[in-house]
Structure formats: C-alpha cells, structure tokens
Design an enzyme around this catalytic site. Structure first.
Site, PDB file in Angstrom:
ATOM      1  N   CYS A 197       0.850  -1.191   0.000  1.00 50.90           N
ATOM      2  CA  CYS A 197       0.000   0.000   0.000  1.00 50.90           C
ATOM      3  C   CYS A 197       0.891   1.248   0.000  1.00 50.90           C
ATOM      4  O   CYS A 197       2.002   1.240   0.517  1.00 50.90           O
ATOM      5  CB  CYS A 197      -0.918   0.021   1.221  1.00 50.90           C
ATOM      6  SG  CYS A 197      -2.083   1.413   1.221  1.00 50.90           S
ATOM      7  N   ASP A 224       0.389   3.756   1.708  1.00 52.77           N
ATOM      8  CA  ASP A 224       0.333   4.335   3.061  1.00 52.77           C
ATOM      9  C   ASP A 224       1.734   4.631   3.614  1.00 52.77           C
ATOM     10  O   ASP A 224       2.614   3.768   3.603  1.00 52.77           O
ATOM     11  CB  ASP A 224      -0.408   3.343   3.978  1.00 52.77           C
ATOM     12  CG  ASP A 224      -0.810   3.963   5.305  1.00 52.77           C
ATOM     13  OD1 ASP A 224       0.075   4.464   6.027  1.00 52.77           O
ATOM     14  OD2 ASP A 224      -2.007   3.949   5.619  1.00 52.77           O
ATOM     15  N   ARG A 229       2.812   4.760   6.459  1.00 55.07           N
ATOM     16  CA  ARG A 229       3.204   3.993   7.646  1.00 55.07           C
ATOM     17  C   ARG A 229       3.715   2.593   7.318  1.00 55.07           C
ATOM     18  O   ARG A 229       4.048   1.821   8.208  1.00 55.07           O
ATOM     19  CB  ARG A 229       2.011   3.886   8.607  1.00 55.07           C
ATOM     20  CG  ARG A 229       1.511   5.228   9.106  1.00 55.07           C
ATOM     21  CD  ARG A 229       0.139   5.100   9.728  1.00 55.07           C
ATOM     22  NE  ARG A 229      -0.866   4.656   8.755  1.00 55.07           N
ATOM     23  CZ  ARG A 229      -2.144   4.430   9.044  1.00 55.07           C
ATOM     24  NH1 ARG A 229      -2.575   4.581  10.285  1.00 55.07           N
ATOM     25  NH2 ARG A 229      -2.989   4.044   8.109  1.00 55.07           N
ATOM     26  N   HIS A 268      -2.269  -4.011   4.934  1.00 54.35           N
ATOM     27  CA  HIS A 268      -2.054  -3.609   6.333  1.00 54.35           C
ATOM     28  C   HIS A 268      -3.384  -3.303   6.998  1.00 54.35           C
ATOM     29  O   HIS A 268      -4.309  -2.796   6.372  1.00 54.35           O
ATOM     30  CB  HIS A 268      -1.113  -2.394   6.408  1.00 54.35           C
ATOM     31  CG  HIS A 268      -1.697  -1.138   5.834  1.00 54.35           C
ATOM     32  ND1 HIS A 268      -2.208  -0.134   6.624  1.00 54.35           N
ATOM     33  CD2 HIS A 268      -1.882  -0.730   4.557  1.00 54.35           C
ATOM     34  CE1 HIS A 268      -2.653   0.844   5.843  1.00 54.35           C
ATOM     35  NE2 HIS A 268      -2.475   0.509   4.591  1.00 54.35           N
ATOM     36  N   CYS A 317      -6.086   0.005   6.821  1.00 51.31           N
ATOM     37  CA  CYS A 317      -5.912   0.566   5.467  1.00 51.31           C
ATOM     38  C   CYS A 317      -7.080   1.484   5.093  1.00 51.31           C
ATOM     39  O   CYS A 317      -8.241   1.058   5.079  1.00 51.31           O
ATOM     40  CB  CYS A 317      -5.785  -0.563   4.443  1.00 51.31           C
ATOM     41  SG  CYS A 317      -5.445   0.032   2.773  1.00 51.31           S
TER      42      CYS A 317
HETATM   43 CO    CO Z   1      -3.483   1.182   2.926  1.00 47.76          CO
END
Ligand code: CO
Length: 211
Positions: free
Chosen positions: A43, A45, A47, A99, A102
C-alpha cells in the site's frame, strides 16, 4: 530551525556518510546492477515503508505501491513492474502486503463519495461482494474491517497468479512463489496469511491458461 523539507536533504547526506563509513564500496556495488530476490506489492500508506519493516537493504526488494496494494489486470504500471521483476530480474518471491487500518479498504466498506479515487476503490468493493457472506456475519465493525483487509490481500494474491506473466513463468519452470501478508501499523508485526501459490493448478479452472 530547518523545515521538514530541508531536513530530508540533510538526512540524505548523513545517510550517505553512514553507509560509506560502514562500507566504502556500498554505492559503487549498487551502481553495478540489481538482483533483488523479492518483488513487494504494498500500500502507498506512509506507515508501511517496504524496506524498513523487513530490514531490507537497497538492492534487495523491487517495490510497487499503490492505494490498498491492488493487483489490477489493466494497470500498466503494475503489469510493467511485474513483467520486469519476473522476466528480467527473475525474482523468487512476490509478496502482496496489505495492512490493518488501510484507508482504501475502510473507504470500500462505506458509501462516502471521495473523488476520482472512488473508481479505484470500486475494485475493493468487488472483493467485499465476493466475500459478502463471511464479512456480513462479522458483527464487530473493527473485526470485519480487519478480515476485509485480509480477504483483499487474498484476492490480490489470486489476481497475481491469474496474470499471464506469472502463469507463463510457471509454465517455463521458473520458480516464483506468491505470498500474502498483512502488516499491523499498530504493532509493526507482519502476519503471513499462508496463501502461498506456486503453480496455476491452485487456480480455478477458468483462470488456468494453456500455453
Ligand atoms: Co493502505
């Protein structure tokens, strides 16, 4: 006081000197080429930084990231990364890493119009539809969200195996294992969903390509 932006460039200088201190040949060796054993599809993302969470060094992981770690058969960017990783770099493992928490998957559970991204998230809604029976039976919303994240990874792993790129590699006897993981942004721990696919016999008949 440096702004965050300037700090990034300062950090880079420090990183270079740290690497050179440990191994003066570090960048020289990297400049000669790459042979990563792993393709990571994760992803976007912030993090979930691929290399960092698995302790991988530059040169060890080929990376593709998008919102909600999707494997879409018409996504030229994903297909190009996959083709290069499998056919040129000869990676041994392709890992789809989702994750918990998400945002893309969360959005797919709801009905809120966000923008252009609605059309990307539509694909995740399809995953919900495929698994609606199981998901709708989960009363607790957080639990249902977590399970949806896992099922989304399951479907992306399947979709990878369905690509002509992966099936052709298997047909040629190339060893490429496809795996599904979920990362916990709240604890840093990766859960292996044990979805590993090693050949196209594991796919439903209709998806198996004859070469
Ligand atoms: Co995500």
């Amino acid at each position: 006081m440096l702004t965050f932006y300037n700090k990034l460039l300062e950090n880079n200088k420090l990183w270079v000197s740290r690497k050179l201190k440990k191994d003066p040949e570090f960048f020289k060796k990297l400049s000669e080429g790459q042979a990563p054993p792993v393709l990571w599809i994760g992803c976007a993302d912030s993090r979930v930084p691929a290399n960092e969470i698995i302790g991988a060094e530059p040169g060890e992981v080929f990376v593709h990231r998008n919102i909600a770690n999707m494997v879409l058969h018409t996504d030229m960017s994903m297909l190009s990364v996959l083709d290069y990783a499998v056919n040129v770099l000869k990676v041994k493992h392709v890992i789809v890493c989702g994750h918990y928490g998400c945002g893309g998957v969360k959005a797919a559970m709801g009905n809120q119009h966000i923008g252009l991204i609605d059309n990307w998230i539509r694909h995740i809604k399809d995953v919900y539809r495929f698994h609606a029976k199981e998901l709708n039976e989960i009363q607790d919303e957080k639990e249902r969200f977590d399970r949806f994240v896992e099922l989304n990874v399951f479907e992306q792993v399947q979709d990878l195996a369905k690509t002509s790129i992966i099936q052709e590699a298997w047909m040629k006897g190339q060893e490429v294992a496809i795996h599904g993981w979920v990362y916990g942004v709240n604890n840093g721990v990766i859960k292996d969903l044990k979805l590993t696919i090693l050949d196209n016999n594991q796919l439903a008949d209709v998806y198996q390509l004859d070469f």
